[in-house]
Design an enzyme around this catalytic site. Structure first.
Site, PDB file in Angstrom:
ATOM      1  N   ASP A   1     -14.052 -36.245 -21.606  1.00  0.00           N
ATOM      2  CA  ASP A   1     -12.832 -36.962 -21.254  1.00  0.00           C
ATOM      3  C   ASP A   1     -11.618 -36.170 -21.751  1.00  0.00           C
ATOM      4  OD1 ASP A   1     -10.878 -38.819 -20.677  1.00  0.00           O
ATOM      5  OD2 ASP A   1     -11.555 -40.316 -22.124  1.00  0.00           O
TER       6      ASP A   1
ATOM      7  N   HIS B   1     -13.277 -41.191 -18.096  1.00  0.00           N
ATOM      8  CA  HIS B   1     -12.453 -41.975 -19.014  1.00  0.00           C
ATOM      9  C   HIS B   1     -12.820 -43.459 -19.000  1.00  0.00           C
ATOM     10  CE1 HIS B   1      -8.967 -42.666 -21.506  1.00  0.00           C
ATOM     11  NE2 HIS B   1      -8.411 -43.469 -20.618  1.00  0.00           N
TER      12      HIS B   1
ATOM     13  N   SER C   1      -8.100 -46.437 -24.287  1.00  0.00           N
ATOM     14  CA  SER C   1      -7.088 -45.576 -23.706  1.00  0.00           C
ATOM     15  C   SER C   1      -5.736 -45.836 -24.363  1.00  0.00           C
ATOM     16  CB  SER C   1      -7.049 -45.811 -22.188  1.00  0.00           C
ATOM     17  OG  SER C   1      -6.237 -44.895 -21.530  1.00  0.00           O
TER      18      SER C   1
END
Length: 486
Positions: free
Chosen positions: A339, A395, A276
């Site tokens: 995602d 995610h 991320s």
């Protein structure tokens, strides 16, 4: 130090056979029939068996040495099993950041790491990681661009600076792993966000020239997202943990380590990873290291730099992408196609738009580009995972590692976990698995929320043994002076 349960080793096998339905067992049996040769009664001496095992290990290790970034494209489809295991290993090192981070607002040490460097992998159940921590990295919040990314204690007078967060670590392969890889692997791991996806609102604001924050740059129009840049370069000199920026801490440690192993004549590699937001910092720091020429031990040897990005957003503009490629940095992006984070920023203007539009848009502050090879995974292929997931679940890094373990190539539609990685890990901090597997959601919890009874019989969050153990003993300023940065 706050008490918490140790996680099960990441590479252990499925122990609860009731978690596997009959169809999965049948598929597994079918795979065995296809791959295992029929047993014969021919006698083999122990010497011959040892020789066969030795040859197998030799081939396996040689394949590992061939798994350089230049060979990635040919190993992703079909998926090379050894490459898969390497990628999962780096992913687990990124996942460890989430579990080591103290994000409990009732803790006086909220924003720090729960464990000291010397116990990091052991306390997280990763004894067999093959790496040793050499330094922690801290980041400061001195900019109004990054408020939601930082976690702080509700005790404003606590011992931990509320403007400072532990952001990652540097680790080095031990001798055994180095021998197996054929190189001394220096790994830089950046922590992602623990505040769900609110950070996107914070950081997805505008592009800023890297030179504005004094990063090396041959082109004033090389730009990256301003929020990423400030997390990387901000510092608070009133705090010993952020006297130097995350960037300065990192560059000093890379300089120190490459000098040590360079003087020994060892081959080295720099592998940078994160999930991320952490993957954005991985890409930015890879560029910075290479542009600062810290990947050059001498005129004869250049250390290869690889970025393993998990579920990462776009980082910079087209010029940033081109410069990363010119510097020889290899990037592999692993992500779930459902995602949303890998699609931002730059939803309208990105690497998929025409070359002409890219040239025009490159002068704006809202044109972005992904970098490198991609490995796109689909959570709907897994028979264990719910078909419909919320944005946060899609995610999840644990979900991504599960998908990576079950991926065998674009043309291979069947999904089976190659390493037997425990599917229960997928629900560690989410509600992702189908209910029929009877794995409770969000099962990874701190026992009694970290409270322990003291000698008076009171329930209190315990003191950390020695928070100073988290500081690197190395002279950061000395190395920065040599780099002309202090």
């Amino acid at each position: 130090m706050a008490a918490f349960k140790l996680n099960p080793p990441f590479d252990h096998r499925l122990q609860n056979q009731s978690l596997i339905n009959n169809q999965t067992k049948n598929n597994f049996s079918l795979q065995l029939k296809k791959t295992v040769k029929p047993f014969t009664t021919t006698c083999t001496t122990s010497t011959s068996i040892s020789k066969q095992i030795e040859n197998t290990i030799s081939v396996h290790d040689n394949r590992r040495k061939m798994l350089g970034p230049d060979n990635w494209p040919g190993m992703l489809d079909p998926m090379d099993p050894v490459l898969r295991s390497e990628l999962i290993r780096y992913g687990e090192m990124a996942q460890a950041c989430y579990e080591a981070f103290d994000n409990n607002p009732y803790s006086k040490y909220c924003g720090s790491c729960k464990v000291p460097p010397k116990n990091f992998f052991q306390d997280l159940g990763m004894d067999s990681s093959g790496y040793e921590i050499t330094s922690y990295i801290y980041s400061s919040n001195t900019s109004n661009l990054i408020p939601k990314f930082f976690i702080k204690s509700i005790d404003s007078d606590g011992p931990w600076n509320p403007m400072v967060n532990w952001i990652g670590y540097v680790a080095v392969s031990n001798d055994e792993t180095t021998t197996r890889l054929g190189r001394r692997d220096i790994v830089i791991v950046w922590r992602g966000t623990v505040t769900k996806l609110e950070w996107m609102e914070d950081l997805m604001n505008f592009l800023k020239p890297v030179s504005a924050q004094k990063l090396a740059s041959r082109d004033p129009n090389i730009k990256v997202m301003a929020g990423f840049l400030h997390i990387y370069t901000d510092k608070d000199q009133s705090c010993p943990y952020s006297k130097f920026s995350a960037r300065e801490q990192l560059l000093a440690e890379v300089t120190r380590l490459t000098k040590i192993y360079g003087q020994k004549g060892e081959k080295m590699s720099l592998t940078i990873t994160g999930h991320s937001l952490g993957s954005a910092l991985a890409t930015l720091s890879a560029y910075d290291i290479a542009e600062s020429e810290l990947d050059k031990v001498d005129k004869m040897q250049k250390i290869p730099i690889s970025v393993i990005s998990f579920s990462g957003p776009r980082v910079g503009n087209i010029r940033f992408k081109k410069r990363v490629e010119e510097l020889g940095i290899k990037v592999l992006r692993v992500f779930n196609i459902h995602d949303t984070v890998p699609n931002v920023p730059g939803v309208l203007l990105n690497e998929r738009t025409s070359t002409l539009v890219q040239r025009i848009a490159d002068w704006t502050t809202f044109s972005y580009s992904h970098i490198g090879e991609e490995l796109a995974l689909d959570h709907r292929r897994s028979p264990y995972v719910k078909e419909k997931l919320d944005f946060v679940s899609m995610h999840s890094l644990e979900l991504l590692l599960h998908l990576l373990d079950g991926y065998h190539g674009k043309l291979e539609r069947k999904f089976w976990v190659a390493s037997g990685r425990d599917i229960a890990l997928v629900n560690k901090d989410g509600d992702i698995l189908k209910h029929e597997y009877l794995i409770p959601p969000n099962w990874l919890q701190v026992e009694n929320k970290g409270l322990r009874k003291n000698q008076k019989g009171e329930w209190k969050l315990p003191e950390q043994r020695s928070i100073e153990d988290h500081l690197t003993p190395h002279d950061v300023e000395l190395h920065l002076r040599k780099l002309g940065l202090a």
